[in-house]
Motif scaffolding. Structure first.
Motif, PDB file in Angstrom:
ATOM      1  N   PHE A   1       0.981  -0.891   0.185  1.00 44.58           N
ATOM      2  CA  PHE A   1       0.165   0.372  -0.069  1.00 44.58           C
ATOM      3  C   PHE A   1       0.942   1.366  -0.121  1.00 44.58           C
ATOM      4  O   PHE A   1       0.979   1.936   0.647  1.00 44.58           O
ATOM      5  CB  PHE A   1      -0.553  -0.066   1.276  1.00 44.58           C
ATOM      6  N   ASP A   2       1.871   1.022  -1.419  1.00 38.71           N
ATOM      7  CA  ASP A   2       2.692   2.539  -1.098  1.00 38.71           C
ATOM      8  C   ASP A   2       1.770   3.510  -1.433  1.00 38.71           C
ATOM      9  O   ASP A   2       1.203   4.026  -2.589  1.00 38.71           O
ATOM     10  CB  ASP A   2       3.893   2.017  -1.968  1.00 38.71           C
ATOM     11  N   THR A   3       2.790   5.111  -1.058  1.00 39.43           N
ATOM     12  CA  THR A   3       1.667   5.713  -0.867  1.00 39.43           C
ATOM     13  C   THR A   3       1.772   6.701  -2.265  1.00 39.43           C
ATOM     14  O   THR A   3       0.849   7.801  -2.781  1.00 39.43           O
ATOM     15  CB  THR A   3       1.847   7.308   0.268  1.00 39.43           C
ATOM     16  N   SER A   4       2.450   6.123  -2.942  1.00 38.86           N
ATOM     17  CA  SER A   4       2.769   6.510  -3.605  1.00 38.86           C
ATOM     18  C   SER A   4       1.863   6.167  -5.039  1.00 38.86           C
ATOM     19  O   SER A   4       0.774   7.097  -6.124  1.00 38.86           O
ATOM     20  CB  SER A   4       4.288   7.249  -4.596  1.00 38.86           C
ATOM     21  N   ARG A   5       1.303   5.171  -5.238  1.00 44.15           N
ATOM     22  CA  ARG A   5       1.260   4.182  -6.153  1.00 44.15           C
ATOM     23  C   ARG A   5      -0.493   4.559  -5.783  1.00 44.15           C
ATOM     24  O   ARG A   5      -1.742   4.325  -6.960  1.00 44.15           O
ATOM     25  CB  ARG A   5       1.352   2.908  -5.646  1.00 44.15           C
ATOM     26  N   VAL A   6      -0.728   4.024  -4.678  1.00 48.15           N
ATOM     27  CA  VAL A   6      -2.047   4.033  -4.180  1.00 48.15           C
ATOM     28  C   VAL A   6      -2.598   4.302  -2.833  1.00 48.15           C
ATOM     29  O   VAL A   6      -2.120   4.194  -1.900  1.00 48.15           O
ATOM     30  CB  VAL A   6      -2.529   2.342  -3.605  1.00 48.15           C
TER      31      VAL A   6
END
Lengths: 239, 249
Positions: free
Chosen positions: A184-189
């Motif tokens: 759940f990486d903030t840059s992707r999702v």
């Protein structure tokens, strides 16, 4: 609705299973007092084998002496039997949407994700991780659709899908420790990354998850060391 | 839109059917000719006496409507109810049960509902794949899948003890989930040459299959057997190749 608070509720489970955790979260969000019965999956109890003869798996909820098996079945049973805030919405269409995303999490996210830990070759692991990440991307869209501007899949409050996904929260941290991938990486999702923080900060979630995330990370580090030394990969909650 | 195969169906019911929604909205099912999943959506509506339009897809040439209604999976069936799209066959059955008046498809008691959901999931998670693989693989692998599916059928057989349907006296969620074993199974057996279910081994399952498939409302949305037989025969090689690709490496 039955006054389920007084009758005995027992949950057969193991500490590391995301399926058991989601059942614990559901019971806790509903304010149901229950007993956790720890199972050793390498030496299954008579109670477990009698209560779940078909799958011989955890979690199993035993309520009023009757067993309920399969985590999503347990979640809906808990929601329909006990008082407390509803997990599923009242509207049939919104319920269908919630059930859709719960099924998606089971079939399209958890299934390949488990394979990351059970397949042998690096190539296969990478393939399954790719499928897992693809499912995460789709789930981001699901969160946008369901949350309607709120913090959770359930909108302003925790709902069915939040609990379904909630069981996997320790595993998100475990996966980062074991594989180096932040699911759940903030840059992707960004929405899911925010969800992870908000869900994890809830008092009920913190109480139920307790030290499971830490233990899983420790276990993951140990497994990583074992793998480096040539040992076969395995899920901690299998025998 | 797929040519020639679009069927418009408007059922008339002698008793007024009061939909739970405040204003009746058009109901359509996007389905495919011999898909048991598609049948599940249709049979739920018919059991509730809900008129609907059937839109048949050709799955190698999916329509814009299907792709926009089910962007995540791009699969049939999809239930379109007014401007709502409901996907996944068992979810559709529960939606139909909760939205429309008529005979219950799920029991009213939460524990009985949990049992129904358990067995419906058992059918999809534990029976569908070994059934398919038992039909279309061969050799040692096939023997393994036969054993697996027969063990699982024995569990379903036990569930039918003293009951006309899995749902009791009336057709319910589990019967609908098991529809493939009522109507598709013998077609697969005929085409593949594999005998899976005999009345000797599974007397209750065989009796149930006849009861289910001969119900008036069920029959009205089951694909024509002769057509299915021809279709499956034509696709036998493809099914076998598909099954082979599904084998664990």
């Amino acid at each position: 609705m039955a006054g389920g608070g007084e009758e005995e509720a027992k949950l057969l489970g193991t500490w590391a299973s995301p399926f058991v955790l989601r059942a614990q979260l559901a019971l806790s969000f509903k304010g149901v007092s229950f007993e956790n019965v720890n199972e050793d999956l390498c030496n299954k109890s008579d109670l477990l084998l009698r209560s779940n003869p078909v799958h011989k798996a955890v979690p199993v909820l035993i309520h009023n002496g009757r067993p309920v098996c399969e985590s999503l079945v347990i979640l809906q049973y808990v929601d329909e039997t006990f008082g407390g805030p509803p997990l599923l919405p009242a509207d049939p269409y919104e319920r269908a949407i919630a059930r859709f995303w719960a099924a998606f999490i089971m079939d399209k996210l958890v299934a390949p994700w488990q394979k990351v830990f059970t397949t042998k070759t690096e190539e296969e692991k990478a393939e399954w991780m790719e499928q897992t990440l693809a499912a995460v991307d789709v789930l981001e869209g699901g969160l946008k659709e369901c949350s309607k501007g709120g913090s959770f899949f359930g909108g302003d409050n925790v709902g069915y899908v939040d609990v379904v996904l909630g069981g996997a929260v320790p595993w998100i941290y475990g996966t980062e420790a074991l594989c180096g991938t932040r699911l759940f990486d903030t840059s992707r999702v960004p929405l899911l990354a925010a969800w992870l923080e908000r869900f994890g900060a809830l008092d009920v979630a913190k109480a139920v998850m307790a030290d499971v995330p830490t233990r899983l990370v420790e276990l993951a580090k140990m497994k990583r060391a074992e793998a480096a030394a040539g040992a076969a990969a395995s899920l901690p909650f299998d025998c | 839109r797929p040519h020639n195969l679009t069927i418009n169906l408007y059922l008339t019911s002698s008793t007024a059917t009061r939909a739970k929604m405040s204003a009746p909205a058009a109901v359509r099912v996007i389905g495919a000719f011999d898909s048991p999943f598609s049948h599940r959506a249709e049979v739920a509506l018919r059991l509730k006496g809900v008129p609907y339009e059937l839109i048949l897809e050709e799955l190698h040439n999916k329509s814009e409507l299907l792709l926009t209604s089910n962007p995540v999976h791009k699969k049939v069936p999809v239930l379109l109810h007014g401007d709502r799209a409901v996907c996944e066959s068992l979810i559709i059955v529960e939606y139909v049960d909760e939205t429309f008046d008529g005979p219950r498809l799920l029991p009213s008691d939460p524990y009985d509902r949990a049992m129904a959901r358990f067995w419906a999931r058992f059918i999809d998670d534990k029976c569908s794949k070994p059934f398919w693989l038992a039909m279309w693989t061969d050799g040692e692998a096939q023997k393994g899948f036969m054993k697996e599916i027969k063990e699982n059928f024995a569990l379903l057989e036990a569930q039918l003890e003293g009951k006309r349907f899995f749902g009791g006296d009336t057709i319910g969620l589990v019967d609908i989930a098991a529809c493939g074993f009522a109507h598709w199974l013998t077609v697969c057996e005929e085409v593949s040459g594999v005998t899976l279910v005999t009345a000797k081994e599974f007397p209750r399952l065989c009796r149930w299959a006849k009861e289910y498939a001969s119900d008036e409302k069920v029959r009205a949305c089951l694909p024509d057997r002769a057509q299915m037989l021809a279709h499956f025969t034509a696709n036998k090689e493809m099914f076998m190749a598909m099954a082979k690709s599904m084998l664990p490496k």
